[in-house]
Design an enzyme around this catalytic site. Sequence first.
Site, PDB file in Angstrom:
ATOM      1  N   CYS A   1       0.628  -0.771   0.295  1.00 12.98           N
ATOM      2  CA  CYS A   1      -0.233   0.064  -0.260  1.00 12.98           C
ATOM      3  C   CYS A   1       1.169   0.923  -0.055  1.00 12.98           C
ATOM      4  O   CYS A   1       0.720   2.085  -0.913  1.00 12.98           O
ATOM      5  CB  CYS A   1      -0.907  -0.010   1.482  1.00 12.98           C
TER       6      CYS A   1
ATOM      7  N   CYS B   1       7.333   3.963   5.691  1.00 16.07           N
ATOM      8  CA  CYS B   1       6.615   3.724   4.539  1.00 16.07           C
ATOM      9  C   CYS B   1       7.328   3.445   3.059  1.00 16.07           C
ATOM     10  O   CYS B   1       6.934   2.749   1.599  1.00 16.07           O
ATOM     11  CB  CYS B   1       5.727   5.304   4.354  1.00 16.07           C
TER      12      CYS B   1
HETATM   13  S1  SF4 Z   1       0.112   4.735   5.665  1.00 19.03           S
HETATM   14 FE1  SF4 Z   1       1.265   2.988   4.608  1.00 19.03          FE
HETATM   15  S2  SF4 Z   1      -0.243   1.236   4.511  1.00 19.03           S
HETATM   16 FE2  SF4 Z   1      -0.729   3.321   5.412  1.00 19.03          FE
HETATM   17  S3  SF4 Z   1      -2.896   3.358   4.500  1.00 19.03           S
HETATM   18 FE3  SF4 Z   1      -1.473   5.001   4.060  1.00 19.03          FE
HETATM   19  S4  SF4 Z   1      -0.318   3.542   2.388  1.00 19.03           S
HETATM   20 FE4  SF4 Z   1      -1.874   2.562   2.884  1.00 19.03          FE
END
Ligand code: SF4
Length: 238
Positions: A115, A226
């Site tokens: 993600c 991240c």
């Molecule tokens: S922090 Fe990373 S895992 Fe969480 S919603 Fe945002 S992009 Fe997705």
Amino acid sequence: MAVEILAEDDVKALVDGLDFAEKVERALALIREFYNRHGDRLVVANSLGKDSCVVWDLAKRVSSRIHGFIVTTRFKPPETKRFMRQSVARYPELQVFENDEPVAERLYETDPDRCCDILKVKPTRQAIKQLGVACWVTGLRCTEGRTRTDFREVEERDRGLIKLNPILIWHEREIWQYLALRQIPVNPLYSQGYRSLGCAPCSKITSGGDERAGRWIGTSKCGGECGIHTRPLTDDLI
Ligand code: SF4
């Protein structure tokens, strides 16, 4: 005079070896030196967090011409989106990047690394490419948490792309000290007790632990990264 670029252990010695005023001067000198080298190809990565607010202000003290980019996602809290709109209205030289490609529902729970890779790392790569960045400036600090202890003030993790971390040696309290002294507005979520801000599903208020302990709680990524500081950012390494 050029700032002496120190090895990792020497940088750690400065965390408690310099006082607040010396850290401010060192950060300004680092930004000034690299701005003189790279000119408009030096760009600030502004995450809209407290550390970025400090780095952005320091950069603007070096030159009002310095510009930056913000990476946002569909999952950022409304308060952060509002703060982003206010920041861009005040500084139109902050360019916003967002990846709107579809992702699986609740991917942040099932595969947060993927993600983040799609929603944060990809648009960061796009920003660096599109803006022709030779040196990006970040608000990374080595006292933030377990994943941030091994960075240096000047890095070249991607060939040809310098990363400058001018406040690497600052403590959390020194960030708040600078923000107070300079009367810099911050994301209102800090007043609720957050110490580190990211996307809404992946940022929690915690008591105790390090600064990033509230990030990705309940996943393998807890307190982690991240990916923008750990994954390749230029085409030749992807
Ligand atoms: S922090 Fe990373 S895992 Fe969480 S919603 Fe945002 S992009 Fe997705």
